[in-house]
Design a protein around this motif. Structure first.
Motif, short mmCIF file in Angstrom:
data_model
loop_
_atom_site.label_atom_id
_atom_site.label_comp_id
_atom_site.label_asym_id
_atom_site.label_seq_id
_atom_site.Cartn_x
_atom_site.Cartn_y
_atom_site.Cartn_z
N VAL A 133 0.98 -1.23 -0.11
CA VAL A 133 -0.08 0.15 -0.03
C VAL A 133 0.83 1.30 0.20
O VAL A 133 1.61 1.38 0.75
CB VAL A 133 -0.93 0.23 1.29
CG1 VAL A 133 -1.73 1.21 1.36
CG2 VAL A 133 -1.74 -1.17 1.19
N LEU A 134 0.82 2.26 -1.11
CA LEU A 134 1.66 3.20 -1.11
C LEU A 134 0.80 4.51 -0.77
O LEU A 134 -0.23 4.67 -0.95
CB LEU A 134 2.04 3.53 -2.69
CG LEU A 134 2.80 2.35 -3.32
CD1 LEU A 134 3.13 2.61 -4.48
CD2 LEU A 134 3.85 1.92 -2.35
N SER A 135 1.41 5.56 -0.05
CA SER A 135 1.01 6.99 0.20
C SER A 135 0.76 7.78 -1.18
O SER A 135 2.02 8.01 -1.75
CB SER A 135 1.61 7.65 1.38
OG SER A 135 0.74 8.92 1.44
N SER A 162 2.25 0.48 4.01
CA SER A 162 1.70 -0.94 4.56
C SER A 162 1.58 -1.75 3.61
O SER A 162 2.06 -1.80 2.35
CB SER A 162 0.11 -0.35 5.14
OG SER A 162 -0.25 -1.57 5.99
N SER A 163 0.96 -3.04 3.99
CA SER A 163 0.55 -4.12 2.86
C SER A 163 -0.65 -4.76 3.27
O SER A 163 -1.13 -4.74 4.54
CB SER A 163 1.80 -5.17 2.84
OG SER A 163 1.92 -5.90 4.01
N ILE A 164 -1.24 -5.34 2.19
CA ILE A 164 -2.69 -6.09 2.65
C ILE A 164 -2.38 -7.52 2.00
O ILE A 164 -1.68 -7.81 1.26
CB ILE A 164 -3.79 -5.54 1.97
CG1 ILE A 164 -3.56 -5.32 0.39
CG2 ILE A 164 -4.19 -4.12 2.21
CD1 ILE A 164 -4.84 -5.47 -0.36
N PRO A 165 -3.11 -8.49 2.70
CA PRO A 165 -3.35 -9.84 2.10
C PRO A 165 -4.15 -9.83 1.02
O PRO A 165 -5.30 -9.23 0.95
CB PRO A 165 -3.62 -10.44 3.41
CG PRO A 165 -4.59 -9.84 4.18
CD PRO A 165 -3.93 -8.24 3.86
N SER A 170 -11.34 -1.14 -0.60
CA SER A 170 -10.51 -0.97 -1.49
C SER A 170 -8.83 -1.39 -1.23
O SER A 170 -8.46 -0.98 -0.24
CB SER A 170 -10.42 0.57 -2.21
OG SER A 170 -9.24 0.76 -3.05
N GLU A 171 -8.44 -2.12 -2.16
CA GLU A 171 -6.96 -2.48 -1.65
C GLU A 171 -6.26 -1.35 -1.52
O GLU A 171 -4.90 -1.17 -1.11
CB GLU A 171 -6.62 -3.48 -2.80
CG GLU A 171 -6.43 -3.20 -4.14
CD GLU A 171 -7.88 -3.09 -4.83
OE1 GLU A 171 -8.86 -3.10 -4.42
OE2 GLU A 171 -7.75 -3.53 -6.01
N GLY A 205 -8.61 -8.34 -3.76
CA GLY A 205 -9.02 -7.48 -4.80
C GLY A 205 -10.20 -8.31 -5.52
O GLY A 205 -11.09 -8.77 -4.72
N LYS A 206 -10.13 -8.53 -6.70
CA LYS A 206 -11.31 -9.15 -7.41
C LYS A 206 -11.55 -10.61 -6.95
O LYS A 206 -12.90 -10.75 -6.91
CB LYS A 206 -10.71 -9.32 -8.97
CG LYS A 206 -11.36 -9.90 -10.09
CD LYS A 206 -10.44 -9.62 -11.27
CE LYS A 206 -11.38 -10.23 -12.48
NZ LYS A 206 -10.64 -11.51 -13.02
#
Ligand code: NAD
Length: 488
Positions: free
Chosen positions: A28-30, A38-41, A179-180, A209-210
Protein backbone atom coordinates in the motif's frame (compact mmCIF):
# COMPACT_ATOMS: atom_id res chain seq x y z
CA UNK A 1 2.34 10.25 10.45
CA UNK A 2 3.74 7.07 11.96
CA UNK A 3 1.31 4.22 11.56
CA UNK A 4 0.71 1.78 14.41
CA UNK A 5 1.72 -1.87 14.31
CA UNK A 6 -1.77 -3.02 13.27
CA UNK A 7 -1.70 -0.56 10.38
CA UNK A 8 1.84 -1.24 9.13
CA UNK A 9 0.78 -4.74 8.05
CA UNK A 10 -2.97 -4.88 7.45
CA UNK A 11 -4.71 -8.08 8.50
CA UNK A 12 -8.18 -9.39 7.89
CA UNK A 13 -10.63 -8.88 10.75
CA UNK A 14 -12.65 -12.01 11.38
CA UNK A 15 -14.71 -12.86 14.45
CA UNK A 16 -13.19 -9.97 16.39
CA UNK A 17 -9.57 -10.94 15.67
CA UNK A 18 -7.00 -9.57 13.26
CA UNK A 19 -5.41 -12.39 11.29
CA UNK A 20 -3.15 -12.97 8.32
CA UNK A 21 -2.58 -16.52 7.07
CA UNK A 22 0.37 -16.31 4.72
CA UNK A 23 -1.68 -15.09 1.76
CA UNK A 24 0.14 -13.27 -1.05
CA UNK A 25 0.45 -9.61 -0.26
CA UNK A 26 0.26 -6.27 -1.98
CA UNK A 27 2.02 -3.04 -0.97
CA UNK A 28 0.00 0.00 0.00
CA UNK A 29 1.58 3.30 -1.12
CA UNK A 30 0.81 6.79 0.08
CA UNK A 31 -0.17 8.91 -2.93
CA UNK A 32 1.20 11.96 -1.10
CA UNK A 33 4.78 10.92 -1.83
CA UNK A 34 4.68 7.41 -3.29
CA UNK A 35 6.22 5.81 -0.17
CA UNK A 36 5.21 2.36 1.09
CA UNK A 37 3.02 2.67 4.17
CA UNK A 38 1.65 -0.82 4.60
CA UNK A 39 0.68 -4.04 2.88
CA UNK A 40 -2.51 -6.08 2.62
CA UNK A 41 -3.19 -9.79 2.26
CA UNK A 42 -4.64 -10.79 -1.10
CA UNK A 43 -7.32 -12.94 0.45
CA UNK A 44 -8.85 -16.08 -0.98
CA UNK A 45 -12.27 -17.75 -1.22
CA UNK A 46 -11.44 -19.52 2.08
CA UNK A 47 -10.88 -16.19 3.84
CA UNK A 48 -14.24 -14.92 2.60
CA UNK A 49 -15.86 -18.10 3.82
CA UNK A 50 -14.26 -17.74 7.29
CA UNK A 51 -15.61 -14.18 7.54
CA UNK A 52 -19.08 -15.27 6.40
CA UNK A 53 -19.11 -18.12 8.92
CA UNK A 54 -18.19 -15.67 11.71
CA UNK A 55 -20.93 -13.27 10.60
CA UNK A 56 -23.41 -16.13 10.34
CA UNK A 57 -22.58 -17.32 13.85
CA UNK A 58 -22.98 -13.78 15.24
CA UNK A 59 -26.30 -13.13 13.46
CA UNK A 60 -28.82 -14.88 15.79
CA UNK A 61 -27.81 -13.06 18.97
CA UNK A 62 -27.15 -9.73 17.21
CA UNK A 63 -30.50 -9.73 15.43
CA UNK A 64 -32.21 -10.82 18.63
CA UNK A 65 -31.07 -7.68 20.46
CA UNK A 66 -33.48 -4.78 20.66
CA UNK A 67 -32.94 -1.70 18.54
CA UNK A 68 -32.23 0.18 21.75
CA UNK A 69 -29.35 -2.13 22.60
CA UNK A 70 -27.87 -2.03 19.11
CA UNK A 71 -28.02 1.74 18.79
CA UNK A 72 -26.24 2.23 22.12
CA UNK A 73 -23.14 0.78 20.48
CA UNK A 74 -23.40 3.26 17.62
CA UNK A 75 -23.89 6.20 19.99
CA UNK A 76 -20.61 5.19 21.64
CA UNK A 77 -18.95 4.56 18.27
CA UNK A 78 -19.90 8.00 17.00
CA UNK A 79 -18.31 9.52 20.10
CA UNK A 80 -15.16 7.50 19.43
CA UNK A 81 -15.02 8.82 15.85
CA UNK A 82 -15.14 12.32 17.31
CA UNK A 83 -12.56 11.54 19.97
CA UNK A 84 -10.17 10.07 17.39
CA UNK A 85 -10.92 12.68 14.73
CA UNK A 86 -7.34 13.88 14.30
CA UNK A 87 -5.88 10.41 13.86
CA UNK A 88 -8.66 9.28 11.50
CA UNK A 89 -8.24 12.46 9.46
CA UNK A 90 -4.49 11.95 9.15
CA UNK A 91 -5.08 8.35 8.11
CA UNK A 92 -7.37 9.40 5.26
CA UNK A 93 -4.77 11.94 4.18
CA UNK A 94 -2.00 9.37 4.30
CA UNK A 95 -3.71 6.63 2.33
CA UNK A 96 -5.87 8.71 0.00
CA UNK A 97 -3.93 11.95 -0.47
CA UNK A 98 -6.66 14.43 0.48
CA UNK A 99 -6.03 17.79 2.10
CA UNK A 100 -6.51 18.03 5.86
CA UNK A 101 -9.84 19.86 5.50
CA UNK A 102 -11.23 17.34 3.00
CA UNK A 103 -10.15 14.37 5.12
CA UNK A 104 -11.65 15.87 8.26
CA UNK A 105 -14.92 16.64 6.46
CA UNK A 106 -15.06 12.99 5.46
CA UNK A 107 -14.80 11.77 9.06
CA UNK A 108 -17.38 14.35 10.15
CA UNK A 109 -19.72 13.00 7.49
CA UNK A 110 -19.16 9.50 8.89
CA UNK A 111 -20.35 10.79 12.25
CA UNK A 112 -23.45 12.20 10.58
CA UNK A 113 -24.12 8.82 8.99
CA UNK A 114 -23.98 7.24 12.45
CA UNK A 115 -26.42 9.89 13.69
CA UNK A 116 -28.89 8.76 11.04
CA UNK A 117 -28.36 5.11 11.95
CA UNK A 118 -29.13 5.70 15.63
CA UNK A 119 -32.34 7.48 14.61
CA UNK A 120 -33.63 4.48 12.64
CA UNK A 121 -35.65 3.11 15.58
CA UNK A 122 -37.55 6.41 15.62
CA UNK A 123 -38.34 6.08 11.92
CA UNK A 124 -39.42 2.48 11.71
CA UNK A 125 -42.21 1.96 14.13
CA UNK A 126 -43.73 -0.72 11.90
CA UNK A 127 -47.40 -0.86 10.88
CA UNK A 128 -50.49 -2.37 12.46
CA UNK A 129 -54.09 -2.23 11.24
CA UNK A 130 -57.35 -3.97 12.16
CA UNK A 131 -58.11 -5.44 8.76
CA UNK A 132 -61.27 -7.28 9.83
CA UNK A 133 -63.24 -7.41 13.06
CA UNK A 134 -60.83 -8.80 15.65
CA UNK A 135 -58.15 -9.46 13.06
CA UNK A 136 -55.02 -7.41 12.92
CA UNK A 137 -52.25 -7.32 10.35
CA UNK A 138 -48.82 -6.13 11.24
CA UNK A 139 -45.70 -5.53 9.22
CA UNK A 140 -42.30 -5.69 10.84
CA UNK A 141 -38.94 -5.05 9.26
CA UNK A 142 -36.55 -7.91 9.80
CA UNK A 143 -32.83 -8.07 8.97
CA UNK A 144 -31.62 -10.15 6.03
CA UNK A 145 -28.74 -12.01 7.70
CA UNK A 146 -25.14 -11.76 6.51
CA UNK A 147 -24.64 -8.86 4.11
CA UNK A 148 -21.60 -7.51 2.26
CA UNK A 149 -20.23 -4.08 1.45
CA UNK A 150 -17.57 -3.47 -1.22
CA UNK A 151 -16.03 -0.01 -1.22
CA UNK A 152 -13.88 2.22 -3.49
CA UNK A 153 -10.71 4.21 -2.84
CA UNK A 154 -12.02 7.75 -2.95
CA UNK A 155 -13.66 7.99 0.49
CA UNK A 156 -11.84 5.48 2.73
CA UNK A 157 -13.72 6.56 5.83
CA UNK A 158 -17.09 7.88 4.62
CA UNK A 159 -18.22 5.32 2.03
CA UNK A 160 -17.88 2.37 4.46
CA UNK A 161 -20.17 4.39 6.74
CA UNK A 162 -22.80 4.63 4.00
CA UNK A 163 -23.56 0.98 4.65
CA UNK A 164 -22.11 -0.27 7.92
CA UNK A 165 -24.09 1.67 10.59
CA UNK A 166 -27.49 1.29 8.89
CA UNK A 167 -27.07 -2.38 8.03
CA UNK A 168 -25.91 -3.26 11.54
CA UNK A 169 -28.44 -1.16 13.45
CA UNK A 170 -31.11 -2.95 11.41
CA UNK A 171 -29.81 -6.27 12.75
CA UNK A 172 -27.62 -7.61 9.94
CA UNK A 173 -24.04 -8.80 10.29
CA UNK A 174 -21.50 -7.75 7.69
CA UNK A 175 -18.45 -8.68 5.66
CA UNK A 176 -16.68 -5.64 4.22
CA UNK A 177 -14.16 -5.55 1.39
CA UNK A 178 -12.36 -2.20 1.35
CA UNK A 179 -10.46 -0.89 -1.64
CA UNK A 180 -7.01 -2.47 -1.74
CA UNK A 181 -5.60 1.04 -2.27
CA UNK A 182 -6.93 2.43 1.05
CA UNK A 183 -7.32 -0.36 3.62
CA UNK A 184 -6.14 1.49 6.75
CA UNK A 185 -9.21 3.52 7.74
CA UNK A 186 -11.30 0.35 7.86
CA UNK A 187 -8.88 -1.26 10.32
CA UNK A 188 -9.38 1.64 12.74
CA UNK A 189 -13.14 1.39 12.24
CA UNK A 190 -13.02 -2.24 13.38
CA UNK A 191 -10.94 -1.34 16.43
CA UNK A 192 -13.25 1.50 17.42
CA UNK A 193 -16.36 -0.62 16.90
CA UNK A 194 -14.88 -3.23 19.23
CA UNK A 195 -14.09 -0.51 21.78
CA UNK A 196 -17.72 0.68 21.48
CA UNK A 197 -18.87 -2.81 22.44
CA UNK A 198 -19.73 -4.42 19.10
CA UNK A 199 -19.85 -8.21 19.60
CA UNK A 200 -17.28 -10.28 17.71
CA UNK A 201 -18.34 -11.50 14.29
CA UNK A 202 -20.92 -8.77 13.67
CA UNK A 203 -18.46 -6.83 11.51
CA UNK A 204 -15.68 -8.51 9.53
CA UNK A 205 -13.14 -7.29 6.99
CA UNK A 206 -11.61 -9.28 4.15
CA UNK A 207 -8.87 -7.49 2.20
CA UNK A 208 -7.87 -8.11 -1.37
CA UNK A 209 -9.03 -7.55 -4.90
CA UNK A 210 -11.21 -9.12 -7.58
CA UNK A 211 -11.09 -12.66 -6.11
CA UNK A 212 -12.60 -11.45 -2.84
CA UNK A 213 -15.37 -9.57 -4.65
CA UNK A 214 -16.18 -12.61 -6.77
CA UNK A 215 -16.26 -14.88 -3.72
CA UNK A 216 -18.65 -12.45 -2.01
CA UNK A 217 -20.96 -12.42 -5.03
CA UNK A 218 -20.92 -16.22 -5.13
CA UNK A 219 -21.22 -17.08 -1.42
CA UNK A 220 -24.57 -18.73 -0.74
CA UNK A 221 -24.83 -17.37 2.82
CA UNK A 222 -24.54 -13.71 1.82
CA UNK A 223 -28.00 -12.26 1.34
CA UNK A 224 -27.26 -8.79 0.02
CA UNK A 225 -24.32 -7.03 -1.63
CA UNK A 226 -23.77 -3.31 -1.77
CA UNK A 227 -21.08 -1.99 -4.07
CA UNK A 228 -19.62 1.45 -4.69
CA UNK A 229 -17.02 1.93 -7.42
CA UNK A 230 -16.62 2.29 -11.16
CA UNK A 231 -19.44 1.51 -13.59
CA UNK A 232 -17.38 -1.23 -15.22
CA UNK A 233 -17.10 -3.15 -11.94
CA UNK A 234 -20.60 -2.16 -10.74
CA UNK A 235 -22.02 -3.99 -13.78
CA UNK A 236 -19.91 -7.09 -13.10
CA UNK A 237 -20.90 -7.14 -9.41
CA UNK A 238 -24.59 -6.43 -10.03
CA UNK A 239 -24.86 -9.20 -12.65
CA UNK A 240 -22.94 -11.74 -10.61
CA UNK A 241 -24.64 -11.06 -7.26
CA UNK A 242 -28.17 -10.99 -8.70
CA UNK A 243 -27.57 -14.07 -10.85
CA UNK A 244 -26.72 -15.76 -7.54
CA UNK A 245 -30.15 -14.56 -6.32
CA UNK A 246 -28.86 -11.87 -3.98
CA UNK A 247 -30.21 -8.42 -3.40
CA UNK A 248 -27.76 -5.91 -4.85
CA UNK A 249 -27.33 -2.18 -5.14
CA UNK A 250 -24.26 -1.17 -7.13
CA UNK A 251 -23.25 2.45 -7.47
CA UNK A 252 -21.03 3.28 -10.42
CA UNK A 253 -19.10 6.17 -11.92
CA UNK A 254 -20.23 9.58 -13.01
CA UNK A 255 -19.90 12.39 -15.52
CA UNK A 256 -21.67 15.27 -13.83
CA UNK A 257 -22.81 18.22 -15.92
CA UNK A 258 -23.15 21.73 -14.51
CA UNK A 259 -25.31 23.99 -16.69
CA UNK A 260 -24.31 27.64 -16.36
CA UNK A 261 -26.78 30.26 -17.59
CA UNK A 262 -25.81 33.84 -18.43
CA UNK A 263 -27.83 35.30 -15.55
CA UNK A 264 -25.98 33.21 -12.94
CA UNK A 265 -24.28 35.05 -10.10
CA UNK A 266 -20.71 35.14 -11.49
CA UNK A 267 -18.83 34.99 -8.20
CA UNK A 268 -20.89 32.25 -6.61
CA UNK A 269 -20.97 30.21 -9.81
CA UNK A 270 -17.24 30.40 -10.51
CA UNK A 271 -16.30 29.42 -6.97
CA UNK A 272 -18.88 26.59 -6.85
CA UNK A 273 -17.84 25.13 -10.20
CA UNK A 274 -14.13 25.28 -9.37
CA UNK A 275 -14.66 23.80 -5.88
CA UNK A 276 -16.74 21.01 -7.40
CA UNK A 277 -14.21 20.08 -10.11
CA UNK A 278 -11.10 20.32 -7.93
CA UNK A 279 -12.26 19.26 -4.43
CA UNK A 280 -10.78 15.90 -3.41
CA UNK A 281 -8.59 16.31 -6.54
CA UNK A 282 -11.68 15.71 -8.67
CA UNK A 283 -11.98 12.17 -7.29
CA UNK A 284 -15.58 12.48 -6.14
CA UNK A 285 -18.45 10.78 -7.87
CA UNK A 286 -20.27 14.12 -7.36
CA UNK A 287 -17.50 16.23 -8.92
CA UNK A 288 -18.25 18.61 -11.78
CA UNK A 289 -16.77 17.12 -14.91
CA UNK A 290 -18.54 19.03 -17.69
CA UNK A 291 -19.66 22.63 -17.63
CA UNK A 292 -22.20 23.53 -20.27
CA UNK A 293 -22.07 27.27 -20.80
CA UNK A 294 -25.33 28.59 -22.22
CA UNK A 295 -25.02 31.62 -24.50
CA UNK A 296 -22.81 34.40 -23.09
CA UNK A 297 -20.89 33.11 -20.05
CA UNK A 298 -17.32 34.15 -20.92
CA UNK A 299 -17.19 36.44 -17.86
CA UNK A 300 -17.89 33.43 -15.63
CA UNK A 301 -15.28 31.29 -17.36
CA UNK A 302 -12.67 34.05 -16.92
CA UNK A 303 -13.47 34.16 -13.21
CA UNK A 304 -13.23 30.37 -12.97
CA UNK A 305 -9.73 30.44 -14.44
CA UNK A 306 -8.62 33.11 -11.96
CA UNK A 307 -10.16 31.17 -9.08
CA UNK A 308 -8.59 27.87 -10.19
CA UNK A 309 -5.15 29.49 -10.37
CA UNK A 310 -5.27 29.86 -6.58
CA UNK A 311 -5.52 26.09 -6.16
CA UNK A 312 -2.03 24.76 -5.65
CA UNK A 313 -1.07 21.06 -5.53
CA UNK A 314 0.35 20.10 -2.16
CA UNK A 315 -1.19 23.20 -0.54
CA UNK A 316 -4.94 23.36 -1.05
CA UNK A 317 -5.11 20.50 -3.57
CA UNK A 318 -4.37 16.90 -2.65
CA UNK A 319 -2.90 14.16 -4.81
CA UNK A 320 -4.66 11.72 -7.09
CA UNK A 321 -4.60 8.11 -5.99
CA UNK A 322 -1.91 6.40 -8.12
CA UNK A 323 0.76 7.00 -10.74
CA UNK A 324 -1.56 5.29 -13.24
CA UNK A 325 -4.39 7.69 -12.34
CA UNK A 326 -2.09 10.69 -12.93
CA UNK A 327 -1.03 9.27 -16.30
CA UNK A 328 -4.65 8.55 -17.28
CA UNK A 329 -5.79 12.07 -16.38
CA UNK A 330 -2.88 13.70 -18.20
CA UNK A 331 -3.57 11.46 -21.18
CA UNK A 332 -7.14 12.78 -21.39
CA UNK A 333 -5.87 16.38 -21.35
CA UNK A 334 -3.32 15.65 -24.08
CA UNK A 335 -5.93 13.95 -26.25
CA UNK A 336 -8.37 16.87 -25.92
CA UNK A 337 -5.61 19.30 -26.87
CA UNK A 338 -4.69 17.19 -29.89
CA UNK A 339 -8.32 17.16 -31.00
CA UNK A 340 -8.60 20.96 -30.97
CA UNK A 341 -9.85 21.85 -27.50
CA UNK A 342 -8.27 24.84 -25.81
CA UNK A 343 -6.49 24.32 -22.49
CA UNK A 344 -7.21 27.43 -20.43
CA UNK A 345 -5.38 26.11 -17.37
CA UNK A 346 -3.02 23.16 -17.58
CA UNK A 347 -2.41 20.99 -14.50
CA UNK A 348 -0.10 18.52 -16.19
CA UNK A 349 3.39 17.82 -14.82
CA UNK A 350 2.59 19.18 -11.38
CA UNK A 351 5.12 18.40 -8.68
CA UNK A 352 5.33 19.23 -5.01
CA UNK A 353 8.69 20.15 -3.49
CA UNK A 354 9.85 17.48 -1.08
CA UNK A 355 7.17 15.08 -2.33
CA UNK A 356 8.49 14.41 -5.81
CA UNK A 357 7.29 10.80 -5.65
CA UNK A 358 3.64 11.89 -5.11
CA UNK A 359 0.92 11.87 -7.74
CA UNK A 360 -0.23 15.43 -8.34
CA UNK A 361 -2.29 17.00 -11.10
CA UNK A 362 -3.10 20.71 -10.99
CA UNK A 363 -6.57 22.10 -11.74
CA UNK A 364 -7.24 21.96 -15.45
CA UNK A 365 -9.86 23.84 -17.47
CA UNK A 366 -10.46 22.74 -21.05
CA UNK A 367 -12.59 24.97 -23.28
CA UNK A 368 -14.24 24.44 -26.65
CA UNK A 369 -14.77 20.76 -26.00
CA UNK A 370 -17.17 19.02 -28.37
CA UNK A 371 -19.56 16.21 -27.52
CA UNK A 372 -17.58 13.64 -29.50
CA UNK A 373 -14.39 14.11 -27.46
CA UNK A 374 -13.56 11.57 -24.77
CA UNK A 375 -13.20 14.39 -22.18
CA UNK A 376 -16.88 15.17 -22.80
CA UNK A 377 -18.09 11.58 -22.41
CA UNK A 378 -15.80 9.55 -20.15
CA UNK A 379 -15.18 9.78 -16.43
CA UNK A 380 -11.75 11.40 -15.95
CA UNK A 381 -11.73 11.33 -12.14
CA UNK A 382 -9.22 14.14 -11.71
CA UNK A 383 -9.30 17.94 -11.17
CA UNK A 384 -10.34 18.61 -14.75
CA UNK A 385 -13.39 20.33 -16.21
CA UNK A 386 -14.44 20.30 -19.85
CA UNK A 387 -16.41 23.30 -21.09
CA UNK A 388 -18.98 22.81 -23.80
CA UNK A 389 -20.98 25.66 -25.29
CA UNK A 390 -24.73 25.59 -25.96
CA UNK A 391 -26.85 28.23 -27.70
CA UNK A 392 -29.82 27.77 -25.36
CA UNK A 393 -31.10 25.78 -22.39
CA UNK A 394 -32.71 23.09 -24.58
CA UNK A 395 -29.39 22.31 -26.20
CA UNK A 396 -27.65 22.28 -22.80
CA UNK A 397 -30.20 19.82 -21.41
CA UNK A 398 -29.84 17.68 -24.51
CA UNK A 399 -26.08 17.51 -23.91
CA UNK A 400 -26.66 16.48 -20.29
CA UNK A 401 -29.25 13.90 -21.29
CA UNK A 402 -26.75 12.39 -23.77
CA UNK A 403 -24.48 11.10 -21.00
CA UNK A 404 -24.54 7.38 -20.17
CA UNK A 405 -24.14 8.34 -16.53
CA UNK A 406 -26.63 10.15 -14.31
CA UNK A 407 -25.24 10.69 -10.85
CA UNK A 408 -25.58 14.46 -10.43
CA UNK A 409 -26.41 17.55 -12.50
CA UNK A 410 -26.63 21.19 -11.50
CA UNK A 411 -27.85 24.48 -12.86
CA UNK A 412 -26.56 27.95 -12.07
CA UNK A 413 -29.08 30.69 -12.65
CA UNK A 414 -31.11 33.33 -10.82
CA UNK A 415 -34.28 32.34 -12.64
CA UNK A 416 -36.53 29.94 -10.75
CA UNK A 417 -38.38 29.04 -13.95
CA UNK A 418 -35.23 28.03 -15.82
CA UNK A 419 -33.90 26.14 -12.81
CA UNK A 420 -37.19 24.24 -12.64
CA UNK A 421 -36.76 23.13 -16.24
CA UNK A 422 -33.40 21.58 -15.38
CA UNK A 423 -34.79 20.02 -12.19
CA UNK A 424 -37.51 18.37 -14.31
CA UNK A 425 -35.54 17.40 -17.40
CA UNK A 426 -32.00 16.52 -16.28
CA UNK A 427 -31.40 12.78 -16.40
CA UNK A 428 -29.64 12.42 -13.06
CA UNK A 429 -30.51 11.20 -9.59
CA UNK A 430 -29.18 14.20 -7.66
CA UNK A 431 -29.78 17.75 -8.84
CA UNK A 432 -28.22 20.99 -7.62
CA UNK A 433 -29.60 24.48 -8.03
CA UNK A 434 -26.71 26.89 -7.53
CA UNK A 435 -24.95 24.03 -5.68
CA UNK A 436 -21.91 22.40 -7.26
CA UNK A 437 -21.83 19.20 -5.17
CA UNK A 438 -25.52 18.39 -4.56
CA UNK A 439 -25.13 15.55 -2.06
CA UNK A 440 -28.48 14.94 -0.35
CA UNK A 441 -27.97 14.68 3.37
CA UNK A 442 -29.72 12.24 5.67
CA UNK A 443 -32.56 11.35 5.90
CA UNK A 444 -32.59 11.95 2.10
CA UNK A 445 -30.89 9.16 0.26
CA UNK A 446 -27.88 9.05 -2.04
CA UNK A 447 -27.94 7.41 -5.46
CA UNK A 448 -27.78 8.21 -9.16
CA UNK A 449 -29.57 7.15 -12.31
CA UNK A 450 -28.63 5.43 -15.56
CA UNK A 451 -25.17 3.81 -15.47
CA UNK A 452 -24.35 5.52 -12.17
CA UNK A 453 -26.44 3.01 -10.23
CA UNK A 454 -27.80 -0.48 -10.71
CA UNK A 455 -30.50 -1.88 -8.47
CA UNK A 456 -33.61 -0.61 -6.78
CA UNK A 457 -33.45 2.15 -4.16
CA UNK A 458 -30.53 4.21 -2.93
CA UNK A 459 -27.62 3.39 -0.66
CA UNK A 460 -28.14 5.78 2.28
CA UNK A 461 -30.94 7.48 4.19
CA UNK A 462 -34.49 6.19 4.34
CA UNK A 463 -34.09 4.23 1.13
CA UNK A 464 -31.36 2.08 2.65
CA UNK A 465 -33.78 0.83 5.30
CA UNK A 466 -35.69 -0.96 2.54
CA UNK A 467 -32.51 -2.42 1.17
CA UNK A 468 -31.21 -3.86 4.44
CA UNK A 469 -34.50 -5.35 5.62
CA UNK A 470 -37.32 -7.63 4.58
CA UNK A 471 -40.92 -7.28 5.69
CA UNK A 472 -42.62 -9.88 7.84
CA UNK A 473 -46.42 -9.72 7.64
CA UNK A 474 -48.34 -11.31 10.49
CA UNK A 475 -52.12 -11.69 10.66
CA UNK A 476 -53.47 -12.19 14.21
CA UNK A 477 -56.81 -13.04 15.83
CA UNK A 478 -57.27 -13.53 19.56
CA UNK A 479 -60.98 -13.07 20.28
CA UNK A 480 -63.22 -15.96 19.09
CA UNK A 481 -66.34 -13.91 19.72
CA UNK A 482 -65.33 -11.25 17.21
CA UNK A 483 -67.21 -11.92 13.96
CA UNK A 484 -64.63 -11.96 11.23
CA UNK A 485 -66.09 -10.13 8.25
CA UNK A 486 -63.45 -10.75 5.67
CA UNK A 487 -63.30 -13.03 2.66
CA UNK A 488 -61.76 -16.19 4.05
P1 NAD B 1 -13.23 0.30 -8.72
O1 NAD B 1 -14.47 -0.08 -9.43
O2 NAD B 1 -11.93 0.13 -9.42
O3 NAD B 1 -13.09 -0.53 -7.35
C1 NAD B 1 -14.16 -0.62 -6.44
C2 NAD B 1 -14.05 -1.95 -5.71
O4 NAD B 1 -14.16 -3.02 -6.65
C3 NAD B 1 -12.73 -2.13 -5.00
O5 NAD B 1 -12.96 -2.68 -3.73
C4 NAD B 1 -11.95 -3.08 -5.91
O6 NAD B 1 -11.07 -3.92 -5.22
C5 NAD B 1 -13.04 -3.89 -6.60
N1 NAD B 1 -12.70 -4.30 -7.97
C6 NAD B 1 -11.89 -3.64 -8.84
N2 NAD B 1 -11.86 -4.30 -10.03
C7 NAD B 1 -12.65 -5.39 -9.91
C8 NAD B 1 -13.04 -6.45 -10.78
N3 NAD B 1 -12.59 -6.51 -12.02
N4 NAD B 1 -13.90 -7.38 -10.31
C9 NAD B 1 -14.37 -7.32 -9.05
N5 NAD B 1 -14.03 -6.34 -8.17
C10 NAD B 1 -13.19 -5.38 -8.58
O7 NAD B 1 -13.43 1.81 -8.22
P2 NAD B 1 -12.37 2.77 -7.54
O8 NAD B 1 -11.34 3.13 -8.57
O9 NAD B 1 -11.90 2.21 -6.25
O10 NAD B 1 -13.27 4.04 -7.21
C11 NAD B 1 -13.52 5.07 -8.10
C12 NAD B 1 -14.81 4.87 -8.82
O11 NAD B 1 -15.88 4.77 -7.89
C13 NAD B 1 -15.19 6.05 -9.72
O12 NAD B 1 -15.72 5.53 -10.91
C14 NAD B 1 -16.24 6.78 -8.91
O13 NAD B 1 -17.14 7.56 -9.68
C15 NAD B 1 -16.94 5.64 -8.26
N6 NAD B 1 -17.67 6.06 -7.08
C16 NAD B 1 -19.02 6.15 -7.19
C17 NAD B 1 -19.77 6.59 -6.13
C18 NAD B 1 -21.26 6.72 -6.26
O14 NAD B 1 -21.90 7.03 -5.28
N7 NAD B 1 -21.85 6.51 -7.42
C19 NAD B 1 -19.15 6.93 -4.93
C20 NAD B 1 -17.77 6.80 -4.83
C21 NAD B 1 -17.04 6.36 -5.93
Amino acid sequence: MNVSETLSEVKNYIDGKFERNGQNSMDVLSPLDGSKISSIPLSTIQDVDSAVQAAKKAFPSWSDMTFKERVQIFFRYRTLLEKNMEELTELVQLENGKTYGEAKAEVEKSMELCEFAVSIPQIITNEVQEVSKGVECRIERKPLGVVASITPFNFPNMVPHWTLPNALVLGNTMVMKPSELVPLSTVRMAELLKEAGLPDGVFNIVNGGKEVVEAICDHEDIKAVSFVGSTKVAKIVYKRATSNLKRCVALGGAKNHLLVLPDANPEMTASNVVASMSGCAGQRCMAASVMVGVDKVQHIIDRMVEEAKTIIPGENLGSVITKEAKERIEGYIAEAEKNGAKILLDGRNATVKGKEGGYYVGPTIIDYVTTDMSVAREEIFGPVISILRAKDLDEAIEIENGSNYGNAAAVFTQSGGLAKQVMERASAGMIGVNIGVPVPREPFSFGGWNESKFGVGDITGRSSIEFWTQNKKTTIKWNPEAKTNWMS
